[in-house]
Design a protein around this motif. Sequence first.
Motif: not given
Length: 82
Positions: A15-18, A48-54, A58-65
Motif C-alpha cells: 500500500g505504501v509503495g503504490v 494505495g490505501a485501497v490496495v493495502g486494505k484489500v 486477503a490475509g497479507f496483513g497483521k493477523k488478528a490476536g
Amino acid sequence: MSGSAHGHTTAAWTGVGVSFIGFIIAAVAMVVPSPVLVAVGLVVAALGAVVGKVMSMAGFGKKAGSSHTAAPSNQTPIGSGV
C-alpha cells in the motif's frame, strides 16, 4: 511504534509503495505542467490505501490476536559509564 511492529506486513508495504509511486507521478506532473497527470498521480496515491486494505483482508496483513512486540533486550545499554 517499532515495539508493536506496526506496518511490518506485505499489505502495508504494498500500500505504501503504490501510494509512493502515485505521489512521484503527481510531483513530476507538477514540474511538467500537466493538471491531468497530477490528478492521475493523486488517484494512484489514493488507490494505495485501497490496495493495502484489500491485501490485508486477503490475509497479507497483521493477523488478528497476534502481538508483534519486540523482545526485551538483556544487553547493557552503551553509555559513558558515569
